[in-house]
Design a protein around this motif. Structure first.
Motif, mmCIF file in Angstrom:
data_model
loop_
_atom_site.group_PDB
_atom_site.id
_atom_site.type_symbol
_atom_site.label_atom_id
_atom_site.label_comp_id
_atom_site.label_asym_id
_atom_site.label_seq_id
_atom_site.Cartn_x
_atom_site.Cartn_y
_atom_site.Cartn_z
ATOM 1 N N GLY A 1 1.726 13.676 -16.258
ATOM 2 C CA GLY A 1 1.409 12.334 -16.748
ATOM 3 C C GLY A 1 1.692 11.365 -15.614
ATOM 4 N N ALA A 2 2.438 10.300 -15.892
ATOM 5 C CA ALA A 2 2.752 9.331 -14.839
ATOM 6 C C ALA A 2 4.020 9.762 -14.102
ATOM 7 N N ILE A 3 3.886 9.978 -12.783
ATOM 8 C CA ILE A 3 5.021 10.377 -11.955
ATOM 9 C C ILE A 3 5.099 9.383 -10.791
ATOM 10 N N LEU A 4 6.289 8.936 -10.478
ATOM 11 C CA LEU A 4 6.468 7.929 -9.428
ATOM 12 C C LEU A 4 6.138 8.496 -8.041
ATOM 13 N N ALA B 1 0.194 21.508 4.099
ATOM 14 C CA ALA B 1 -1.128 21.126 4.596
ATOM 15 C C ALA B 1 -1.550 19.735 4.123
ATOM 16 N N ALA B 2 -2.183 18.996 5.033
ATOM 17 C CA ALA B 2 -2.771 17.685 4.724
ATOM 18 C C ALA B 2 -3.443 17.185 5.995
ATOM 19 N N ARG B 3 -3.940 15.937 5.962
ATOM 20 C CA ARG B 3 -4.592 15.397 7.159
ATOM 21 C C ARG B 3 -3.593 14.716 8.092
ATOM 22 N N LYS C 1 -2.896 21.188 9.685
ATOM 23 C CA LYS C 1 -3.822 20.060 9.533
ATOM 24 C C LYS C 1 -5.041 20.533 8.745
ATOM 25 N N LEU C 2 -5.296 19.899 7.645
ATOM 26 C CA LEU C 2 -6.355 20.390 6.758
ATOM 27 C C LEU C 2 -6.999 19.257 5.978
ATOM 28 N N ASP C 3 -8.329 19.182 6.057
ATOM 29 C CA ASP C 3 -9.077 18.274 5.195
ATOM 30 C C ASP C 3 -9.783 19.154 4.168
HETATM 31 N N1 LIG Z 1 1.471 10.711 -9.389
HETATM 32 C C1 LIG Z 1 0.988 10.883 -10.602
HETATM 33 O O1 LIG Z 1 1.330 10.154 -11.541
HETATM 34 C C2 LIG Z 1 -0.004 11.999 -10.862
HETATM 35 C C3 LIG Z 1 -0.335 12.288 -12.192
HETATM 36 C C4 LIG Z 1 -1.235 13.305 -12.465
HETATM 37 C C5 LIG Z 1 -1.780 14.027 -11.441
HETATM 38 N N2 LIG Z 1 -1.471 13.732 -10.150
HETATM 39 C C6 LIG Z 1 -2.106 14.536 -9.106
HETATM 40 O O2 LIG Z 1 -1.109 15.045 -8.251
HETATM 41 C C7 LIG Z 1 -1.646 15.227 -6.944
HETATM 42 C C8 LIG Z 1 -0.731 14.549 -5.945
HETATM 43 O O3 LIG Z 1 -0.702 13.165 -6.231
HETATM 44 P P1 LIG Z 1 0.416 12.179 -5.667
HETATM 45 O O4 LIG Z 1 0.800 11.292 -6.785
HETATM 46 O O5 LIG Z 1 1.436 12.949 -4.950
HETATM 47 O O6 LIG Z 1 -0.493 11.313 -4.662
HETATM 48 P P2 LIG Z 1 -0.242 10.837 -3.163
HETATM 49 O O7 LIG Z 1 1.179 10.496 -2.932
HETATM 50 O O8 LIG Z 1 -1.292 9.804 -2.919
HETATM 51 O O9 LIG Z 1 -0.571 12.142 -2.297
HETATM 52 C C9 LIG Z 1 -1.862 12.651 -2.202
HETATM 53 C C10 LIG Z 1 -1.865 13.755 -1.167
HETATM 54 O O10 LIG Z 1 -3.186 14.305 -1.078
HETATM 55 C C11 LIG Z 1 -3.524 14.428 0.289
HETATM 56 N N3 LIG Z 1 -4.969 14.371 0.474
HETATM 57 C C12 LIG Z 1 -5.825 13.416 0.046
HETATM 58 N N4 LIG Z 1 -7.078 13.695 0.461
HETATM 59 C C13 LIG Z 1 -7.002 14.863 1.168
HETATM 60 C C14 LIG Z 1 -7.932 15.655 1.867
HETATM 61 N N5 LIG Z 1 -9.235 15.318 1.929
HETATM 62 N N6 LIG Z 1 -7.508 16.781 2.469
HETATM 63 C C15 LIG Z 1 -6.209 17.143 2.420
HETATM 64 N N7 LIG Z 1 -5.264 16.426 1.789
HETATM 65 C C16 LIG Z 1 -5.660 15.283 1.180
HETATM 66 C C17 LIG Z 1 -2.805 13.285 0.986
HETATM 67 O O11 LIG Z 1 -2.547 13.627 2.347
HETATM 68 P P3 LIG Z 1 -3.325 13.064 3.631
HETATM 69 O O12 LIG Z 1 -3.768 11.674 3.333
HETATM 70 O O13 LIG Z 1 -2.306 13.169 4.727
HETATM 71 O O14 LIG Z 1 -4.452 14.022 3.838
HETATM 72 C C18 LIG Z 1 -1.480 13.272 0.218
HETATM 73 O O15 LIG Z 1 -0.574 14.180 0.790
HETATM 74 C C19 LIG Z 1 -3.066 14.661 -6.987
HETATM 75 O O16 LIG Z 1 -3.990 15.707 -7.177
HETATM 76 C C20 LIG Z 1 -3.029 13.753 -8.197
HETATM 77 O O17 LIG Z 1 -4.311 13.561 -8.759
HETATM 78 C C21 LIG Z 1 -0.591 12.736 -9.834
#
Ligand SMILES: NC(=O)c1ccc[n+]([C@@H]2O[C@H](COP(=O)([O-])OP(=O)(O)OC[C@H]3O[C@@H](n4cnc5c(N)ncnc54)[C@H](OP(=O)(O)O)[C@@H]3O)[C@@H](O)[C@H]2O)c1
Length: 246
Positions: free
Chosen positions: A187-190, A38-40, A63-65
């Protein structure tokens, strides 16, 4: 015996169109689950679903917001299928410096990261309860939610603290219906959200890939692996919380 086997399980993953959510879908499908991604951005979801199917897995897109409760209720209830596992992963990170006018950004972060988790959890837990499913809900928090603070990220840090606390505070209500709820604090993930990080500031000496969360995810998802685990938060951060310097 494979305690991480998820055959016959259905898993809903929010924020599946990118980064961690994309990987979570691949991992859950590889463990045997039917995945609802699910995502937008549906075009991205369809790409993911095709690649999972090509690899022999089972998946569909949704499809989900997550900010829109009526849509969350309609879309998830409309699936008309059991949901055993729910990964609340959708999230955004926007800078909100305190000395600038940031009300809209602060609200956006809270709407997605906190209310989104609450809405999806409410609908999914309701389905699990009604269908008497021993479910597992996993919220993706962050080390910024507890031990590590970042300048100009007050909204993000506060939102993730809320996710961690929401996880713990729901244990009592959900346990009565055999639903477990846990969190992972990466933590920090690519990913596109965190494209770079100085690995010299990470105690283990490298920046993690999304696959570095596979073990924590499967452990919490599988009732066979973690049926006695609820209200927990697994930190996966290469030691940043304790030894990293920004
Ligand atoms: N990467 C890191 O280092 C890290 C560290 C700690 C925690 N996190 C957490 O891990 C999660 C994923 O992060 P990521 O690094 O994979 O980020 P990302 O690549 O930017 O992905 C974010 C995802 O969230 C979706 N999203 C955003 N707003 C949304 C909405 N209103 N409704 C539905 N989906 C929505 C986006 O999809 P659409 O735009 O298609 O809707 C996208 O699939 C987040 O919660 C983030 O805070 C990440």
């Amino acid at each position: 015996m494979n305690i991480f086997d998820l055959s016959d399980k259905t898993a809903l993953v929010t924020g599946a169109s990118s980064g961690l959510g994309w990987r979570f879908c691949e991992v859950l499908a590889a463990a045997g689950a039917h995945v609802i991604a699910a995502a937008r951005r549906v075009d991205k979801l369809n790409e993911l679903v095709s690649s999972i199917k090509q690899a022999g897995g089972s998946a569909e897109s949704l499809k989900l917001d997550v900010r829109n409760f009526e849509q969350v209720k309609k879309q998830i209830s409309g699936l008309n299928q059991h949901i055993d596992i729910c990964i609340n992963n959708a999230g955004i990170a926007i800078d909100t410096p305190i000395f600038e006018d940031n009300q809209n950004n602060f609200e956006s972060v809270m709407q997605t990261n906190v209310l989104g988790v609450w809405y999806v959890t409410q609908v999914v837990a309701g389905i699990m309860k009604d269908q008497k499913i021993d479910g597992s809900i996993i919220n993706i928090s962050s080390i910024y939610g507890h031990s590590r603070l970042e300048e100009k990220q007050s909204a993000y840090c506060a939102s993730k603290a809320a996710v961690s606390q929401l996880t713990k505070s729901l244990v009592g209500e959900l346990s009565k219906f055999s639903i477990r709820i846990n969190a992972i604090a990466p933590g920090a993930i690519l990913t596109p959200m965190t494209p770079k990080w100085d690995h010299n500031n990470i105690p283990v000496g490298f920046l993690a890939e999304p696959s570095d969360l596979d073990g924590a995810l499967l452990f919490l998802a599988s009732n066979k692996a973690s049926r006695y685990v609820t209200g927990s938060c697994i930190t996966v951060d290469g030691g940043i919380s304790w030894g990293g310097i920004e």
